[in-house]
Enzyme design. Structure first.
Site, PDB file in Angstrom:
ATOM      1  N   ARG A  57      42.170  28.592  32.655  1.00 19.15           N
ATOM      2  CA  ARG A  57      41.585  29.774  33.298  1.00 19.15           C
ATOM      3  C   ARG A  57      40.094  29.775  33.002  1.00 19.15           C
ATOM      4  O   ARG A  57      39.597  28.970  32.220  1.00 19.15           O
ATOM      5  CB  ARG A  57      42.306  31.087  32.914  1.00 19.15           C
ATOM      6  CG  ARG A  57      42.907  31.211  31.566  1.00 19.15           C
ATOM      7  CD  ARG A  57      41.941  31.165  30.437  1.00 19.15           C
ATOM      8  NE  ARG A  57      40.831  32.090  30.621  1.00 19.15           N
ATOM      9  CZ  ARG A  57      39.628  31.960  30.083  1.00 19.15           C
ATOM     10  NH1 ARG A  57      39.353  30.929  29.281  1.00 19.15           N
ATOM     11  NH2 ARG A  57      38.682  32.828  30.306  1.00 19.15           N
ATOM     12  N   GLY A  58      39.391  30.725  33.641  1.00 17.82           N
ATOM     13  CA  GLY A  58      37.927  30.703  33.574  1.00 17.82           C
ATOM     14  C   GLY A  58      37.437  29.993  34.828  1.00 17.82           C
ATOM     15  O   GLY A  58      37.905  28.895  35.155  1.00 17.82           O
ATOM     16  N   ALA A  59      36.475  30.636  35.515  1.00 15.87           N
ATOM     17  CA  ALA A  59      36.110  30.180  36.861  1.00 15.87           C
ATOM     18  C   ALA A  59      35.740  28.690  36.947  1.00 15.87           C
ATOM     19  O   ALA A  59      36.324  27.945  37.753  1.00 15.87           O
ATOM     20  CB  ALA A  59      34.987  31.064  37.393  1.00 15.87           C
ATOM     21  N   ARG A  90      44.691  30.992  42.870  1.00 19.97           N
ATOM     22  CA  ARG A  90      44.118  32.274  42.419  1.00 19.97           C
ATOM     23  C   ARG A  90      43.008  32.654  43.411  1.00 19.97           C
ATOM     24  O   ARG A  90      42.293  31.776  43.895  1.00 19.97           O
ATOM     25  CB  ARG A  90      43.540  32.170  41.000  1.00 19.97           C
ATOM     26  CG  ARG A  90      44.616  31.971  39.926  1.00 19.97           C
ATOM     27  CD  ARG A  90      44.036  32.089  38.515  1.00 19.97           C
ATOM     28  NE  ARG A  90      43.766  33.472  38.145  1.00 19.97           N
ATOM     29  CZ  ARG A  90      43.122  33.824  37.019  1.00 19.97           C
ATOM     30  NH1 ARG A  90      42.684  32.891  36.188  1.00 19.97           N
ATOM     31  NH2 ARG A  90      42.914  35.096  36.728  1.00 19.97           N
ATOM     32  N   GLN A 191      41.937  37.541  26.363  1.00 18.23           N
ATOM     33  CA  GLN A 191      41.075  36.344  26.323  1.00 18.23           C
ATOM     34  C   GLN A 191      40.049  36.440  25.199  1.00 18.23           C
ATOM     35  O   GLN A 191      39.682  35.436  24.597  1.00 18.23           O
ATOM     36  CB  GLN A 191      40.345  36.164  27.669  1.00 18.23           C
ATOM     37  CG  GLN A 191      41.204  35.669  28.803  1.00 18.23           C
ATOM     38  CD  GLN A 191      41.767  36.794  29.624  1.00 18.23           C
ATOM     39  OE1 GLN A 191      41.953  37.919  29.147  1.00 18.23           O
ATOM     40  NE2 GLN A 191      42.049  36.529  30.889  1.00 18.23           N
ATOM     41  N   ASP A 232      33.046  35.452  37.998  1.00 17.43           N
ATOM     42  CA  ASP A 232      34.010  34.675  38.791  1.00 17.43           C
ATOM     43  C   ASP A 232      33.543  34.473  40.222  1.00 17.43           C
ATOM     44  O   ASP A 232      33.950  33.531  40.893  1.00 17.43           O
ATOM     45  CB  ASP A 232      35.378  35.353  38.761  1.00 17.43           C
ATOM     46  CG  ASP A 232      36.000  35.204  37.391  1.00 17.43           C
ATOM     47  OD1 ASP A 232      35.671  36.016  36.500  1.00 17.43           O
ATOM     48  OD2 ASP A 232      36.752  34.240  37.189  1.00 17.43           O
ATOM     49  N   ASN A 242      33.877  39.982  37.879  1.00 15.77           N
ATOM     50  CA  ASN A 242      34.189  39.373  36.578  1.00 15.77           C
ATOM     51  C   ASN A 242      35.392  40.108  35.984  1.00 15.77           C
ATOM     52  O   ASN A 242      35.926  41.050  36.586  1.00 15.77           O
ATOM     53  CB  ASN A 242      32.973  39.429  35.643  1.00 15.77           C
ATOM     54  CG  ASN A 242      33.168  38.566  34.404  1.00 15.77           C
ATOM     55  OD1 ASN A 242      33.563  37.395  34.521  1.00 15.77           O
ATOM     56  ND2 ASN A 242      32.940  39.107  33.229  1.00 15.77           N
ATOM     57  N   LYS A 243      35.787  39.671  34.827  1.00 18.61           N
ATOM     58  CA  LYS A 243      36.988  40.200  34.167  1.00 18.61           C
ATOM     59  C   LYS A 243      36.989  41.724  34.128  1.00 18.61           C
ATOM     60  O   LYS A 243      35.955  42.343  33.867  1.00 18.61           O
ATOM     61  CB  LYS A 243      37.051  39.598  32.762  1.00 18.61           C
ATOM     62  CG  LYS A 243      38.217  40.039  31.908  1.00 18.61           C
ATOM     63  CD  LYS A 243      39.559  39.823  32.597  1.00 18.61           C
ATOM     64  CE  LYS A 243      39.803  38.386  33.038  1.00 18.61           C
ATOM     65  NZ  LYS A 243      40.973  38.270  33.958  1.00 18.61           N
TER      66      LYS A 243
HETATM   67  O1  MRU Z   1      41.475  35.589  34.323  1.00 17.38           O
HETATM   68  P1  MRU Z   1      40.527  34.599  33.722  1.00 17.38           P
HETATM   69  O2  MRU Z   1      40.747  34.387  32.258  1.00 17.38           O
HETATM   70  O3  MRU Z   1      40.474  33.319  34.508  1.00 17.38           O
HETATM   71  O4  MRU Z   1      39.102  35.297  33.869  1.00 17.38           O
HETATM   72  C1  MRU Z   1      37.968  34.650  33.371  1.00 17.38           C
HETATM   73  C2  MRU Z   1      36.743  35.473  33.471  1.00 17.38           C
HETATM   74  O5  MRU Z   1      36.747  36.559  34.023  1.00 17.38           O
HETATM   75  C3  MRU Z   1      35.472  34.896  32.944  1.00 17.38           C
HETATM   76  O6  MRU Z   1      34.647  35.897  32.446  1.00 17.38           O
HETATM   77  C4  MRU Z   1      34.752  34.187  34.100  1.00 17.38           C
HETATM   78  O7  MRU Z   1      35.583  33.210  34.658  1.00 17.38           O
HETATM   79  C5  MRU Z   1      33.495  33.557  33.687  1.00 17.38           C
HETATM   80  S1  MRU Z   1      33.863  32.220  32.585  1.00 17.38           S
HETATM   81  C6  MRU Z   1      32.894  31.016  32.590  1.00 17.38           C
END
Ligand code: MRU
Length: 344
Positions: A57-59, A90, A191, A232, A242-243
């Protein structure tokens, strides 16, 4: 730990994925920090499943994993179907479709699996280079002795290495500019508590964990001068997806005179989406909210709303740090000038 602003930060002790020549192996982030286990993805469908299930996970990491998934799809002789499955894994992080569009354009040009593999490796290498550039640029903005609050996990686990927002934190700590690091636990998937705290611990960086709802009190205490987050998807007008919880942090930060820094590579910028209103926000299983760690704590028979991202309006972003430079108070004109099509 202290050093010059350009101090080489080599501590990058974790990595979310590795290509072994035949398959993609993913560090299973669902099990961290208690267990370090690699999951073998032998076909593109397995990569799509892993992205959907948050094994990776993470963009940026999602985009890189998908690129390797496209290589597997080509080897399987089902490139179009495989890529379509990866694309649908996703919805919010634009890096996923950005990476797959790159792979698709090459395949449409007749590239074989070997050439596609080189492209996946290039996407990974470019992300790492971008992170190093952003980390140096972002850290320079921070006045010595500052405290910072970060959210979610934006580190090596979320990228090709070093991280976006967490890369700035790493370099800021190494150069002595950042004196205090706080991480929000990031309900419901944790996270921040599980991944960011673990990553920082691996690198010997001291950090303090807070519950998400302690952020306003922390800002009021004067302990933090910056909120530093990743993204994201960033729309053409500078709105940031973002998250979940990022928007609340940005509102609180503005109220308390704390500055808001968003750190993201240009692969996260989506000029085709006019504003945050048009970004699809992923909703996940309400069970994630109704319990924790597989144990339900809400009464049976009730339900929950579980959007896992939110939109922070561009007007609440003080600086956007990208590998193409630092943008202050980004808006549509500033975004277009920096990311619009360049002359050939
Ligand atoms: O649901 P996730 O864990 O994939 O969400 C990740 C995030 O929201 C991060 O803040 C975002 O991807 C930036 S990470 C380099």
């Amino acid at each position: 730990m202290s050093g010059p602003d350009n101090a080489a930060v080599t501590h990058d002790s974790v990595c979310p994925l590795r290509w072994d020549g035949q398959m993609l192996e993913l560090l299973d982030q669902r099990l961290l920090p208690h267990e370090v286990r690699w999951l073998a993805c032998r076909d593109s469908a397995a990569v799509a499943d892993a992205i959907r299930a948050l094994v990776v996970r993470g963009a940026p990491a999602i985009g890189i994993a998908a690129a390797y998934g496209a290589v597997l799809a080509q080897r399987e002789g089902r490139f179009e179907t495989g890529v379509a499955q990866l694309r649908a894994a996703r919805p919010t992080a634009v890096n996923l479709v950005w990476a797959l569009d790159r792979m698709h354009a090459l395949a449409a040009d007749g590239a074989d699996a070997q050439r596609l593999l080189a492209e996946a490796r290039a996407i990974e290498a470019e992300d790492l280079a971008a992170n190093h550039a952003m980390a140096a640029a972002g850290a320079q903005l921070i006045e010595p002795g500052a405290g910072v609050l970060t959210h979610c996990n934006t580190g090596a686990l979320a990228t090709a290495g070093l991280g976006t927002a967490l890369g700035v934190v790493r370099v800021g700590v190494a150069s002595g500019r950042i004196a205090r690091v706080f991480a929000g636990e990031t309900r419901p998937w944790l996270q921040g508590a599980r991944l960011t705290m673990w990553e920082l611990q691996q690198d010997g960086i001291a950090a303090t964990l807070i519950i998400d709802s302690a952020a306003a009190a922390l800002m009021r205490s004067g302990a933090v001068q910056w909120v530093i987050v990743g993204a994201d998807r960033i729309a053409a007008n500078g709105d940031v997806a973002n998250k979940i919880g990022t928007y609340a942090l940005a509102l609180m930060a503005r109220h308390h005179g704390v500055r808001m820094m968003v750190v993201a590579p240009s692969s996260t910028v989506d000029l085709a989406t006019a504003s945050g209103d048009f970004i699809e926000i992923e909703s996940r299983d309400p069970a994630e909210v109704l319990g924790c760690g597989g144990r339900r704590h809400a009464p049976e028979g009730v339900t929950a709303w579980n959007p896992v991202f939110d939109i922070t309006p561009a007007s609440l972003v003080d600086v956007l740090v990208t590998e193409r430079g630092v943008l202050r108070r980004p808006d549509a004109a500033i975004m277009r000038a920096r990311f619009g099509k360049r002359d050939a």
